[in-house]
Design a protein around this motif. Structure first.
Motif: not given
Length: 409
Positions: A66-76, A340-355
């Protein structure tokens, strides 16, 4: 057998992060020192790292899919899925002349960016410990310290930059700056009860900073400064007035020492800093950014594809071997458009928010946010989408939540 919170899991984490952030510099210097083919050495290093990543991902999938169904790996996944689909389409259907063999784009994109980022995500959240930054700092100091010793044995002290025929000084500077940030985080929060560890972490921070400046990347230095501001802000939020006064006293001495170092020991780097934004290199990169943005305006949804690289090489970098805009956002927009850019932004937002959330709740994990800020700054000045492993690894580390080990299938 579960490895959660076990010494083996912690060892995997330290080895994985250290090899990802510092391995290229170490093995490139070793290859040059032994007069060994650097390309073969890098293939062995990347191949071994790929095997480590594959093992961690497969084991994590068996333990908790289920780890792989979280938003970050899906966006990645969607980011790299579109990137590779566009690569195949442009090379096979649209007959676009690629600037590299297609297998190199796949090898770098999958083996050095996508899989390490996914591995960082599934592994890092399972290893939440106060000693993380200290152990990573020690491992990084050993690896980059060895590389530095070998470099000076080869070249002496006459070289004005840490560079070799097959080792870009920008990459060297980035690795040293990340190590310096990890050391600074350990000084602030890593082992408050152990003065020896804090003293060692301070030495790692200061020496890595000096070596990063010696490698001479202006973008890495600017990104390092931004990350330091983030760490200082977080430290002030968790410290008393007396500690703040001590901090300013020590910081003043450090700043003066560093300024004198780059002024008198590295005058060429100091001159390059003063001309930033006005020299030929800076102007060419700004022109490449504009060309990439124009490509996005012409193809806003899907982008211009890999034809962007050919356009940049012909119109901007004529006569040079460079063919990418040296800016992650510009290349994402120009190559893949909004898709492509929207998926990249999703990864960035998720990473910055979690960190940031992790830094607020567990301040000793602030090093994750600092290396994300620094690596994001790096890719605004250098590299292209499929050849910036430091950024993708840092983003995976930052995006990994602390409750990931509790997510069972």
């Amino acid at each position: 057998m579960s490895f959660a919170n076990s010494p083996l899991l912690r060892l995997q984490f330290v080895v994985f992060v250290a090899l990802g952030l510092f391995g290229q510099v170490l093995f490139s210097v070793i290859a040059h020192f032994l007069d060994f083919d650097n390309r073969v050495c890098m293939l062995l290093y990347r191949g071994g790292y790929l095997c480590l990543c594959s093992y961690i991902v497969v084991y994590s999938f068996k333990e908790s899919n289920k780890i792989f169904l979280r938003p970050f790996p899906i966006s990645l996944f969607f980011f790299w899925f579109y990137y590779f689909m566009r690569l195949v389409w442009d090379s096979s259907v649209a007959n676009v002349d690629l600037m590299l063999p297609i297998w190199e784009f796949f090898a770098w994109g999958f083996g050095s960016c996508f899989l390490p980022s996914l591995t960082a995500f599934v592994l890092s959240g399972r290893v939440i410990r106060q000693s993380n930054s200290a152990f990573l700092g020690i491992a990084g100091a050993f690896m980059l310290g060895t590389a530095s010793i070998l470099f000076f044995l080869i070249n002496g002290f006459e070289r004005v930059r840490f560079m070799l025929p097959n080792l870009n000084p920008i990459n060297v500077s980035q690795s040293f700056m990340l190590l310096s940030l990890i050391g600074l985080s350990s000084v602030f929060w890593g082992s408050r009860s152990n003065r020896r560890i804090r003293a060692l972490s301070f030495a790692v921070f200061f020496l890595a900073l000096m070596m990063g400046a010696y490698a001479g990347s202006r973008g890495a230095m600017l990104s390092f400064a931004a990350s330091c501001i983030v760490l200082i802000f977080l430290y002030f939020q968790s410290s008393f007035t007396f500690k703040r006064r001590k901090f300013f006293a020590v910081a003043g001495v450090l700043f003066a020492s560093f300024f004198l170092f780059i002024t008198f020991v590295l005058p060429s780097f100091f001159e390059r800093i003063n001309t930033s934004g006005f020299d030929a290199n800076s102007i060419i990169r700004m022109m490449a950014f504009k060309e990439s943005f124009d490509a996005f305006l012409g193809h806003p949804l899907f982008g211009a594809g890999f034809r962007l690289h050919l356009t940049l090489q012909e119109n901007i970098y004529s006569g040079f071997s460079v063919w990418f805009p040296h800016n992650l956002i510009a290349e994402s927009l120009g190559l893949g458009g909004m898709l492509l850019s929207v998926t990249l932004c999703c990864c960035l937002v998720l990473a910055f928010r979690n960190a940031y959330a992790l830094s607020k709740s567990l301040e000793f994990e602030s090093w994750r946010l600092s290396i994300l800020v620094a690596s994001f700054g790096f890719v605004l000045f250098s590299g292209h989408l499929s050849n910036i492993p430091l950024f993708w690894i840092a983003m995976g580390i930052a995006a990994s939540p602390s409750d990931i080990s509790a997510q069972k299938s």
